[in-house]
Design a protein around this motif. Structure first.
Motif, short mmCIF file in Angstrom:
data_model
loop_
_atom_site.label_atom_id
_atom_site.label_comp_id
_atom_site.label_asym_id
_atom_site.label_seq_id
_atom_site.Cartn_x
_atom_site.Cartn_y
_atom_site.Cartn_z
N ALA A 1 32.73 -63.16 48.98
CA ALA A 1 34.09 -62.98 49.51
C ALA A 1 34.04 -62.29 50.88
CB ALA A 1 34.95 -62.19 48.53
N GLU A 2 33.14 -61.31 51.03
CA GLU A 2 32.99 -60.64 52.32
C GLU A 2 32.46 -61.61 53.37
OE1 GLU A 2 30.50 -57.28 51.55
OE2 GLU A 2 32.13 -56.11 50.68
N PHE A 3 31.54 -62.48 52.95
CA PHE A 3 31.02 -63.48 53.89
C PHE A 3 32.14 -64.43 54.32
CE2 PHE A 3 29.11 -67.81 54.34
CZ PHE A 3 28.60 -67.61 55.60
N VAL A 4 32.94 -64.89 53.37
CA VAL A 4 34.06 -65.77 53.69
C VAL A 4 35.00 -65.07 54.68
CG1 VAL A 4 36.12 -66.93 52.78
CG2 VAL A 4 33.94 -67.10 51.56
N GLY A 5 35.28 -63.79 54.42
CA GLY A 5 36.15 -63.02 55.32
C GLY A 5 35.57 -62.90 56.72
N SER A 6 34.25 -62.78 56.80
CA SER A 6 33.64 -62.65 58.12
C SER A 6 33.66 -63.96 58.89
CB SER A 6 32.20 -62.14 58.00
OG SER A 6 31.34 -63.14 57.51
N VAL A 7 33.68 -65.08 58.19
CA VAL A 7 33.72 -66.39 58.85
C VAL A 7 34.98 -66.49 59.70
CG1 VAL A 7 33.97 -68.89 58.44
CG2 VAL A 7 32.25 -67.58 57.19
N GLY A 8 36.08 -66.00 59.20
CA GLY A 8 37.33 -66.02 59.96
C GLY A 8 37.26 -65.22 61.24
N GLN A 9 36.39 -64.21 61.27
CA GLN A 9 36.25 -63.37 62.46
C GLN A 9 35.44 -64.05 63.56
OE1 GLN A 9 34.71 -59.67 61.02
NE2 GLN A 9 36.58 -59.17 59.91
N PHE A 10 34.88 -65.22 63.23
CA PHE A 10 34.14 -65.99 64.23
C PHE A 10 35.01 -67.08 64.85
CE2 PHE A 10 30.72 -63.94 62.03
CZ PHE A 10 29.80 -63.69 63.03
N GLY A 11 36.32 -67.00 64.63
CA GLY A 11 37.23 -67.95 65.23
C GLY A 11 37.59 -69.13 64.35
#
Length: 183
Positions: free
Chosen positions: A31-41
């Motif tokens: 879930a944290e990885f999925v959340g970080s994907v959004g921070q890459f645009g």
């Protein structure tokens, strides 16, 4: 050149295994990885599919590299995936975003130039592996295979634990000090 190919395959397979396991070890970690994907645009509605695709591509790299007949495809996929990931990091850095690097699961270290350099180095390893495969000669003697593994395993450990090594050797941040006698 078969030793170069084997070293490249082992190094990349170990790095991508660590990436897959690190992301899928726990639900919270994924879930944290999925959340970080959004921070890459990546738009929020696409974050989960993109994260799943990334993990599937990493797992495919490992599977392809494990079989000598499919190793060239694994090396090509590794180079392509690393190119996409590097572009995502560079894009985030250019926008001023510094999300945590979730490359190998839970981590606190924000992305930075070292992550770009790491991915570029791994891309070079994949290309060297392809070069070694293309010029492969007779079968690899056991001593050369051991040498290839002896190079690949510690290098993979350095790649996977890069953020920890940087933190270990980084200068200590200055602590706030108070003048003597005051509280």
């Amino acid at each position: 050149m078969r030793a170069v190919e084997l070293a490249a395959r082992l190094l990349l397979a170990l790095v991508f295994v660590a990436a897959v396991v690190g992301k899928l070890r726990t639900r919270a970690g994924f879930a944290e990885f999925v959340g970080s994907v959004g921070q890459f645009g990546v738009p929020a509605r696409w974050a989960s599919p993109v994260a799943r695709l990334a993990v599937a591509a990493e797992a495919a790299v490992v599977a392809l590299l494990a079989v000598p007949a499919t190793a060239p495809a694994g090396l090509v996929l590794a180079a392509g995936l690393l190119g996409v990931l590097t572009a995502a990091i560079v894009g985030a850095l250019r926008r001023g975003a510094r999300p945590a690097c979730r490359c190998f699961g839970a981590a606190d270290a924000p992305i930075g130039p070292r992550h770009v350099a790491r991915n570029l180095a791994l891309t070079v390893v994949a290309l060297l592996g392809l070069s070694g495969w293309a010029t492969a000669g007779p079968s690899l003697p056991p001593a050369a295979a051991l040498l290839a593994a002896g190079v690949a395993v510690p290098l993979a450990a350095v790649v996977v634990r890069l953020d920890d090594l940087v933190a270990l050797f980084a200068p200590a941040s200055p602590r706030a000090t108070r003048p003597a006698g005051r509280s």
